[in-house]
Design an enzyme around this catalytic site. Structure first.
Site, PDB file in Angstrom:
ATOM      1  N   SER A  74       0.833  -1.199   0.000  1.00 20.50           N
ATOM      2  CA  SER A  74       0.000   0.000   0.000  1.00 20.50           C
ATOM      3  C   SER A  74       0.877   1.262   0.000  1.00 20.50           C
ATOM      4  O   SER A  74       1.658   1.446  -0.929  1.00 20.50           O
ATOM      5  CB  SER A  74      -0.960  -0.066   1.202  1.00 20.50           C
ATOM      6  OG  SER A  74      -2.024   0.829   1.037  1.00 20.50           O
TER       7      SER A  74
ATOM      8  N   ASP B 191     -10.093  -5.916  -2.762  1.00 21.97           N
ATOM      9  CA  ASP B 191      -9.476  -4.856  -1.961  1.00 21.97           C
ATOM     10  C   ASP B 191     -10.418  -3.651  -1.934  1.00 21.97           C
ATOM     11  O   ASP B 191     -10.759  -3.113  -2.992  1.00 21.97           O
ATOM     12  CB  ASP B 191      -8.143  -4.488  -2.632  1.00 21.97           C
ATOM     13  CG  ASP B 191      -7.328  -3.487  -1.850  1.00 21.97           C
ATOM     14  OD1 ASP B 191      -7.918  -2.634  -1.146  1.00 21.97           O
ATOM     15  OD2 ASP B 191      -6.090  -3.541  -1.968  1.00 21.97           O
TER      16      ASP B 191
ATOM     17  N   HIS C   6      -7.165  -6.305   1.191  1.00 18.83           N
ATOM     18  CA  HIS C   6      -6.004  -5.438   1.416  1.00 18.83           C
ATOM     19  C   HIS C   6      -5.213  -5.854   2.663  1.00 18.83           C
ATOM     20  O   HIS C   6      -4.273  -5.182   3.054  1.00 18.83           O
ATOM     21  CB  HIS C   6      -6.514  -3.997   1.589  1.00 18.83           C
ATOM     22  CG  HIS C   6      -5.491  -2.918   1.370  1.00 18.83           C
ATOM     23  ND1 HIS C   6      -4.987  -2.604   0.129  1.00 18.83           N
ATOM     24  CD2 HIS C   6      -4.874  -2.065   2.228  1.00 18.83           C
ATOM     25  CE1 HIS C   6      -4.123  -1.605   0.234  1.00 18.83           C
ATOM     26  NE2 HIS C   6      -4.025  -1.268   1.498  1.00 18.83           N
TER      27      HIS C   6
END
Lengths: 276, 276
Positions: free
Chosen positions: B145, B221, B254
């Site tokens: 991320s 995600d 995620h």
């Protein structure tokens, strides 16, 4: 019952569920790993009981068990370690009260209203799992530290329920170590006869049996040997003819890094026993 | 420099270190996994940069990377995501301030005194690792991320330092998504030309190169595609002739459960590139 988390991992599904427990008289959470195999056929169930201070997240997020449970097609359930909530009895120390249920049914005040983890896991949670997941009736149990104690106590007292048992760094002789003496006095009172039903070594010496027990103990564990006495347990098992393998692991400690290293062996051990 | 944790895992040693950073002007922690191979011969180093809200613990406790880093003989370093402390600037939101350093050198008040994660990782931490561990000069970098952004930015701008780069669910186009716009405005000011040096897609379009890039993106995600735009990055890489593999993973989200599932592939990718 409410699903609060759901994540794909290694092809299986790691969930967290929350429900009101009638046994504990509070909300409680457990995690459930559902292997992809369970979409098409019933699978065995393996319960993991965590140690002091833990909840349903520690084993689930840190041990890496999912890779092996997916490969071998095993549903894995990890409950919280005690009832919890603002209105639930507690203690300022980490080794009593919330996060420290010791997998027993308390008989002393102020604990007896809610601290019934023995009944919760052997009855209520087992029914919930049976009703909500695609299970085949085979069940195993394992755990860490206080949860290793819980796994052995539940398995030795309920061989009809649990066909397989193992433990990481378990408290094996709670009646004679400070963690156990403190918790048992608080939850069960001063009569040490009442403690024996929650003491793995005493259960073995009283004639309880398990087909086979696997235990891993790290030799760099800061709680070994003061709180953790595998040698005494091994002697009791030998005396009573119980097939117990205790592996002493050089330089490993009491953490989930230790569990992660040997979790594959334990999952395979249970897969073998649960396929019988 | 003080070692605050040390645990054996899969035969290697998982450590956490704390030191005063001159670059960040505060105490900061990083984790270091030392494979057993490093006891006898120098090993490559792989840096993992974490995402928003994380510190040095998340990747270390949850990803399960140690099994593969031990097998392949790679030192793995995971730093915190920002300077921290009572006297360090902060913001009440999770996506700015402490836990959200964005791996850049801030030029705006109140951030510019401490928020220098770009310099910290490329210079100070790199020197510390070189001086304290048995390294062979090969270095790779990856992240998740915000940390995937950091890994790509550091690798694209410093090909002489990092020979290998990959990412999980990276922020690839920070200049045009809300996470990036907010952070870059706060840390770098309103001149968008100043943002380009921290924007992976803009760096690719400006002619920066990497030998090979591996990216995994989960299709469940919740931040895809609003914050995460791998398709745009893929187009830029194609236009500029950069060898980039983007794998879209059905039903993965995620979380670190996603990272744990594919960490083996990433460690092997870096092992291959770092053995050249």
């Amino acid at each position: 019952m409410k699903k609060t988390e759901s994540h794909l991992i290694f092809g299986g599904c790691q969930q967290v569920w929350q429900h009101h427990s009638n046994t504990l008289d509070c909300l409680i959470a457990f995690s459930a790993f559902i292997p992809s195999k369970a979409e098409t056929e019933p699978c065995p169930v393996l319960y993991f009981l965590s140690g002091l201070t833990c909840n349903e997240q520690n084993f689930t997020t840190k041990s890496g068990f999912q890779r092996y449970a997916e490969e071998l097609g095993i549903i894995v359930i990890a409950p919280d370690t005690s009832p919890r909530g603002e209105n639930i009895a507690d203690d300022p120390n980490y080794d009593l009260g919330q996060g420290a249920g010791f997998y027993l049914n308390a008989t002393e005040e102020p604990w007896m209203k809610n601290f019934k983890m023995y009944d919760y896991i052997t009855n209520e949670l087992r029914q919930i799992v049976k009703e909500n997941f695609n299970t085949n009736g085979k069940q195993g149990i394992f755990g860490h530290s206080m949860g290793g104690l819980g796994a052995l106590v539940l398995a030795l007292r309920n061989p009809d329920i649990y066909q397989s048992v193992s433990a990481f760094s378990p408290i094996l002789t709670p009646s004679i170590v400070t963690w156990g003496e403190k918790a048992f006095t608080a939850y069960l009172g001063n009569n040490k006869d009442d403690w024996k039903q929650y003491d793995p070594m005493q259960l073995i010496l009283s004639g309880k049996v398990a087909n086979e027990i696997l235990i891993d103990q790290g030799l760099a564990d800061p709680f070994y040997p003061a709180q953790l006495k595998p040698e005494m347990f091994a002697d009791a098992c030998k005396k009573m003819g119980i097939n117990t393998t205790i592996r002493y692991q050089d330089n490993y400690d009491h953490s989930y890094y230790f569990i992660a290293t040997f979790i594959e062996d334990h999952i395979k051990f249970h897969a073998k026993n649960l396929s019988k």
